[in-house]
Design an enzyme around this catalytic site. Structure first.
Site, short mmCIF file in Angstrom:
data_model
loop_
_atom_site.label_atom_id
_atom_site.label_comp_id
_atom_site.label_asym_id
_atom_site.label_seq_id
_atom_site.Cartn_x
_atom_site.Cartn_y
_atom_site.Cartn_z
N HIS A 97 0.83 -1.22 0.00
CA HIS A 97 0.00 0.00 0.00
C HIS A 97 0.87 1.27 0.00
CE1 HIS A 97 1.03 0.91 4.16
NE2 HIS A 97 0.98 -0.39 4.37
N ARG A 146 -6.01 0.77 3.92
CA ARG A 146 -4.87 1.32 3.16
C ARG A 146 -4.53 0.45 1.95
NH1 ARG A 146 -3.12 -0.52 8.23
NH2 ARG A 146 -1.17 -1.70 8.41
#
Ligand SMILES: O=C(O)[C@H](O)COP(=O)(O)O
Length: 342
Positions: A97, A146
């Site tokens: 991420h 995320r």
């Protein structure tokens, strides 16, 4: 041996001349095929030439041609099944991420569900641009926002313009209420499967603590041991080994069968869940995985071919074109996208 040594020198030269190092961690990896030999390199900027040589694997390159099913055209159901049967190549994209609000604050995050920063959003979009010509049939993310934001933002950049749709299989009702009633529309969608097994390692009592302050308090060595050793867990948290147990088991059980079916997969997950998956894919030892660092928002490409995963690149350059080693099939996919979406 002379051919292998030549390939080795070419490979190292190419790495340096292209500046193929992850800026943040000074790592690089590359696979080159030269004179019928395949050369794998993974090294740290600080490694000596001797230790670089140890990280090299030279093997006989395969000469067989492969093809993946073509997700650009819309073949009939039978044709799809047929081409998948023939297919023996599929792509795997791994993305850690983008920067989260707690990465920015240097806090241990683990399984705390923190969103991306503006920089993280931009990293995810940049990652999407780098993979915009690589086929994606199914997306796996962790259960954490995320990773999900990263996957979705990256897919906004994809040339194929399919719509990523989060699967809701948590109950019969959720399944039925999220059903799509058009086969045509379904073809323009990419299923997004969320799985807690791909979550970041659970950092136990370190979650929410500042990394620098923790090092000042417990000592740099202790904190490094908690963060990077293979089998020593942080207080009441998971070691990398424990994280690998669930992440790799999930990968083997749920994701690997997709490649066998000829599907191209993207996984958006976390530093440590991806380190454990890469350890499995690249057959790293528990010693080698210690020095494997992943930058936020940098996608890595593997090709699944004849039952094996082959690393094709990890971009450190400004664009995907100069970084990923395209197979013939991927080049063809790209060409078709260009023709179709010019
Ligand atoms: O959970 C965290 O804090 C990070 O995402 C990964 O942290 P690490 O690099 O300290 O393992």
């Amino acid at each position: 041996m002379i051919m292998a040594a030549t390939a080795l020198h070419q490979a190292i030269g190419t790495l340096y001349s292209h500046g193929c190092f992850h800026q943040e961690h000074g790592t690089a990896s590359l696979r080159l095929v030269s004179n019928g030999f395949r050369v794998d390199i993974r090294l740290l900027r600080s490694e000596s030439y001797q230790s670089r040589k140890r990280n090299l694997v030279v093997s006989q390159a395969s000469t067989s041609q492969t093809s993946v099913s073509n997700p650009v055209s819309s073949p009939s159901k039978n044709a799809t099944t047929e081409s998948r049967k023939k297919s023996n190549e599929a792509a795997l994209i791994l993305i850690r991420h983008g920067e989260s609000l707690w990465n920015e604050k240097n806090l241990f995050t683990g399984c705390v569900d923190v969103p991306l920063t503006q920089k993280g959003v931009e990293e995810a979009i940049a990652a999407g641009k780098r993979i915009s010509y690589i086929p994606v049939d199914v997306i796996y993310t962790s259960a954490l926002i995320r990773a999900q934001m990263t996957a979705m933002l990256a897919m906004t950049q994809h040339r194929r313009k399919k719509v990523p749709i989060v699967m809701h299989d948590e109950s019969e009702q959720a399944k039925s209420w999220s059903r799509i009633h058009s086969e045509e529309t379904k073809k323009q969608c990419i299923p997004v499967v969320t799985a807690w097994q791909l979550n970041e390692r659970m950092y136990g009592e370190l979650q929410g603590l500042n990394k620098q302050e923790t090092a000042d308090r417990y000592g740099k060595e202790k904190v490094h041991e908690w963060r990077r050793s293979y089998d020593i867990p942080p207080p009441n948290g998971e070691s990398l080994e424990m994280c690998a147990e669930r992440a790799v088991a999930y990968f083997k059980e749920h994701i690997e069968p997709q490649f066998v079916a000829g599907k191209n997969v993207m996984i958006a997950a976390h530093g440590n869940s991806l380190r454990s998956i890469i350890m499995y894919l690249d057959k790293l030892t528990s010693q080698e995985v210690i020095s494997l660092e992943l930058s936020t928002g940098i996608p890595m490409l593997y090709i699944f071919k004849e039952g094996k995963f082959v690393r094709r690149g990890s971009p450190a350059g400004p664009s995907e074109a100069g970084v990923y080693a395209y197979t013939k099939t991927l080049a063809l996919y790209r060409q078709k996208l260009d023709e179709k979406y010019q």
